[in-house]
Design a protein around this motif. Structure first.
Motif, PDB file in Angstrom:
ATOM      1  N   GLY A  16       9.454  -0.260   0.042  1.00 23.35           N
ATOM      2  CA  GLY A  16       8.116  -0.329  -0.517  1.00 23.35           C
ATOM      3  C   GLY A  16       7.786   0.821  -1.450  1.00 23.35           C
ATOM      4  N   PRO A  17       6.580   0.805  -2.008  1.00 23.19           N
ATOM      5  CA  PRO A  17       5.612  -0.279  -1.840  1.00 23.19           C
ATOM      6  C   PRO A  17       6.148  -1.577  -2.444  1.00 23.19           C
ATOM      7  CG  PRO A  17       4.787   1.344  -3.413  1.00 23.19           C
ATOM      8  CD  PRO A  17       6.076   1.866  -2.890  1.00 23.19           C
ATOM      9  N   ASN A  18       5.897  -2.657  -1.728  1.00 21.56           N
ATOM     10  CA  ASN A  18       6.429  -3.951  -2.110  1.00 21.56           C
ATOM     11  C   ASN A  18       5.718  -4.549  -3.316  1.00 21.56           C
ATOM     12  OD1 ASN A  18       8.085  -3.828   0.104  1.00 21.56           O
ATOM     13  ND2 ASN A  18       7.327  -5.701   1.059  1.00 21.56           N
ATOM     14  N   ARG A  19       6.525  -5.252  -4.108  1.00 19.64           N
ATOM     15  CA  ARG A  19       5.970  -6.207  -5.069  1.00 19.64           C
ATOM     16  C   ARG A  19       5.761  -7.485  -4.250  1.00 19.64           C
ATOM     17  NH1 ARG A  19      10.282  -7.527  -8.241  1.00 19.64           N
ATOM     18  NH2 ARG A  19      11.551  -6.620  -6.615  1.00 19.64           N
ATOM     19  N   LEU A  20       4.976  -8.411  -4.750  1.00 17.32           N
ATOM     20  CA  LEU A  20       4.718  -9.649  -4.011  1.00 17.32           C
ATOM     21  C   LEU A  20       6.027 -10.370  -3.680  1.00 17.32           C
ATOM     22  CD1 LEU A  20       2.720 -11.571  -2.729  1.00 17.32           C
ATOM     23  CD2 LEU A  20       2.436 -12.672  -4.960  1.00 17.32           C
ATOM     24  N   ALA A  21       6.967 -10.378  -4.602  1.00 18.49           N
ATOM     25  CA  ALA A  21       8.251 -11.044  -4.355  1.00 18.49           C
ATOM     26  C   ALA A  21       9.000 -10.398  -3.184  1.00 18.49           C
ATOM     27  CB  ALA A  21       9.116 -11.018  -5.617  1.00 18.49           C
ATOM     28  N   ASP A  22       8.906  -9.069  -3.035  1.00 19.61           N
ATOM     29  CA  ASP A  22       9.535  -8.371  -1.911  1.00 19.61           C
ATOM     30  C   ASP A  22       8.920  -8.831  -0.592  1.00 19.61           C
ATOM     31  OD1 ASP A  22      11.016  -6.723  -3.719  1.00 19.61           O
ATOM     32  OD2 ASP A  22       9.343  -5.301  -3.809  1.00 19.61           O
ATOM     33  N   THR A  23       7.596  -8.940  -0.581  1.00 20.32           N
ATOM     34  CA  THR A  23       6.900  -9.362   0.637  1.00 20.32           C
ATOM     35  C   THR A  23       7.242 -10.804   0.977  1.00 20.32           C
ATOM     36  OG1 THR A  23       5.115  -7.801   0.194  1.00 20.32           O
ATOM     37  CG2 THR A  23       4.631  -9.580   1.738  1.00 20.32           C
ATOM     38  N   GLU A  24       7.313 -11.663  -0.027  1.00 21.41           N
ATOM     39  CA  GLU A  24       7.690 -13.063   0.214  1.00 21.41           C
ATOM     40  C   GLU A  24       9.082 -13.142   0.824  1.00 21.41           C
ATOM     41  OE1 GLU A  24       5.068 -15.153  -3.357  1.00 21.41           O
ATOM     42  OE2 GLU A  24       7.143 -14.537  -3.750  1.00 21.41           O
ATOM     43  N   ALA A  25      10.019 -12.343   0.304  1.00 29.11           N
ATOM     44  CA  ALA A  25      11.383 -12.331   0.835  1.00 29.11           C
ATOM     45  C   ALA A  25      11.403 -11.814   2.273  1.00 29.11           C
ATOM     46  CB  ALA A  25      12.289 -11.484  -0.054  1.00 29.11           C
ATOM     47  N   ASP A  73       0.840  -1.198   0.000  1.00 32.48           N
ATOM     48  CA  ASP A  73       0.000   0.000   0.000  1.00 32.48           C
ATOM     49  C   ASP A  73       0.885   1.261   0.000  1.00 32.48           C
ATOM     50  OD1 ASP A  73      -1.657   2.187   0.653  1.00 32.48           O
ATOM     51  OD2 ASP A  73      -2.854   1.014   2.070  1.00 32.48           O
ATOM     52  N   PRO A  74       0.882   2.027  -1.096  1.00 30.54           N
ATOM     53  CA  PRO A  74       1.740   3.223  -1.174  1.00 30.54           C
ATOM     54  C   PRO A  74       1.500   4.220  -0.038  1.00 30.54           C
ATOM     55  CG  PRO A  74       0.791   2.745  -3.324  1.00 30.54           C
ATOM     56  CD  PRO A  74       0.123   1.824  -2.330  1.00 30.54           C
ATOM     57  N   GLU A  75       0.279   4.346   0.432  1.00 36.17           N
ATOM     58  CA  GLU A  75      -0.008   5.287   1.516  1.00 36.17           C
ATOM     59  C   GLU A  75       0.631   4.817   2.829  1.00 36.17           C
ATOM     60  OE1 GLU A  75      -1.452   8.686   3.452  1.00 36.17           O
ATOM     61  OE2 GLU A  75      -1.132   8.227   1.345  1.00 36.17           O
ATOM     62  N   VAL A  76       0.607   3.516   3.090  1.00 32.16           N
ATOM     63  CA  VAL A  76       1.185   2.968   4.318  1.00 32.16           C
ATOM     64  C   VAL A  76       2.700   3.158   4.338  1.00 32.16           C
ATOM     65  CG1 VAL A  76       1.629   0.823   5.607  1.00 32.16           C
ATOM     66  CG2 VAL A  76      -0.674   1.314   4.739  1.00 32.16           C
ATOM     67  N   VAL A  77       3.348   2.971   3.192  1.00 32.67           N
ATOM     68  CA  VAL A  77       4.818   2.986   3.164  1.00 32.67           C
ATOM     69  C   VAL A  77       5.416   4.319   2.730  1.00 32.67           C
ATOM     70  CG1 VAL A  77       4.871   0.501   2.786  1.00 32.67           C
ATOM     71  CG2 VAL A  77       5.007   2.049   0.822  1.00 32.67           C
ATOM     72  N   ARG A  78       4.605   5.351   2.611  1.00 32.44           N
ATOM     73  CA  ARG A  78       5.130   6.612   2.072  1.00 32.44           C
ATOM     74  C   ARG A  78       6.254   7.216   2.898  1.00 32.44           C
ATOM     75  NH1 ARG A  78       1.507  11.707   3.581  1.00 32.44           N
ATOM     76  NH2 ARG A  78       0.511  10.825   5.414  1.00 32.44           N
ATOM     77  N   PHE A  79       6.330   6.920   4.200  1.00 29.93           N
ATOM     78  CA  PHE A  79       7.415   7.429   5.035  1.00 29.93           C
ATOM     79  C   PHE A  79       8.486   6.373   5.314  1.00 29.93           C
ATOM     80  CE2 PHE A  79       3.815  10.167   6.611  1.00 29.93           C
ATOM     81  CZ  PHE A  79       4.249  11.320   5.988  1.00 29.93           C
ATOM     82  N   MET A  80       8.315   5.174   4.753  1.00 31.36           N
ATOM     83  CA  MET A  80       9.257   4.078   4.989  1.00 31.36           C
ATOM     84  C   MET A  80      10.407   4.145   3.998  1.00 31.36           C
ATOM     85  SD  MET A  80       8.042   2.554   7.499  1.00 31.36           S
ATOM     86  CE  MET A  80       6.590   2.065   8.384  1.00 31.36           C
ATOM     87  N   GLU A  81      11.501   3.474   4.339  1.00 31.92           N
ATOM     88  CA  GLU A  81      12.631   3.409   3.423  1.00 31.92           C
ATOM     89  C   GLU A  81      12.466   2.267   2.429  1.00 31.92           C
ATOM     90  OE1 GLU A  81      16.291   1.494   5.550  1.00 31.92           O
ATOM     91  OE2 GLU A  81      15.207   2.681   7.016  1.00 31.92           O
TER      92      GLU A  81
END
Length: 175
Positions: free
Chosen positions: A38-47, A28-36
């Motif tokens: 994301g937004p994750n692709r599914l492969a990023d989340t799996e990792a 979710d781009p809104e959730v991760v807008r302040f994170m270093e």
């Protein structure tokens, strides 16, 4: 792995089956807008989930559940065992915002850090993330300064605000 509980939340070990629930907020781009990240692709989340299931030494990731539903994550990392320092960070799904969950999570992880024997625990947040700053202050961390140009995120250098606290002294204890 230790399980932590708050009045309303359960902080538990990640499981391989958590990928779909994690991806709801991590993508979710809104959730991760302040994170270093994301937004994750599914492969990023799996990792991420694979590493969280079997974390490296000194890393303590927790899945955050409310009524059995995964709503976020919090991680405590020991940054120096010798100096008993650590840092933590958290993220919650958008539907969990504004309910005080982040403060509960941060408070629980901070207490856990001190139970592990850490002396100093820090956290950072984006200067524009006013809600996260309030969480860190309510949790008892003190503002220590601004880290200028600290992270390169999505093509832009971003500052961070540094907050930290030290373990409360127990009566008769030497530091």
């Amino acid at each position: 792995m230790t399980e932590l509980r708050t009045a309303r939340l359960r902080l538990r070990a990640f499981r391989p089956g958590d990928v779909a629930a994690v991806h709801v907020y991590a993508g979710d781009p809104e959730v991760v807008r302040f994170m270093e990240w994301g937004p994750n692709r599914l492969a990023d989340t799996e990792a991420f989930v694979a590493e969280a299931v079997d974390p490296p030494e000194g890393s303590h990731p927790f899945a955050v559940e409310r009524d059995g539903v995964l709503i976020g994550a919090v991680a405590l990392t020991v940054t120096s065992a010798e100096h008993r320092r650590g840092e933590f960070g958290y993220v919650l799904a958008r539907g969990a915002w504004g309910r005080g969950y982040a403060t509960e999570v941060a408070t629980a992880v901070l207490a856990h850090a001190f139970e592990l024997g850490l002396h100093r625990v820090a956290a950072t947040c984006d200067p524009a993330n006013v809600a996260s700053r309030r969480v860190l202050e309510k949790t008892g961390l003190r503002y220590e300064g601004r880290l200028h140009g600290y992270l390169h995120i999505r093509g832009e250098w971003r500052d961070r605000l540094l907050f930290a606290t030290v373990r409360p002294r127990v009566s008769g204890e030497r530091r």
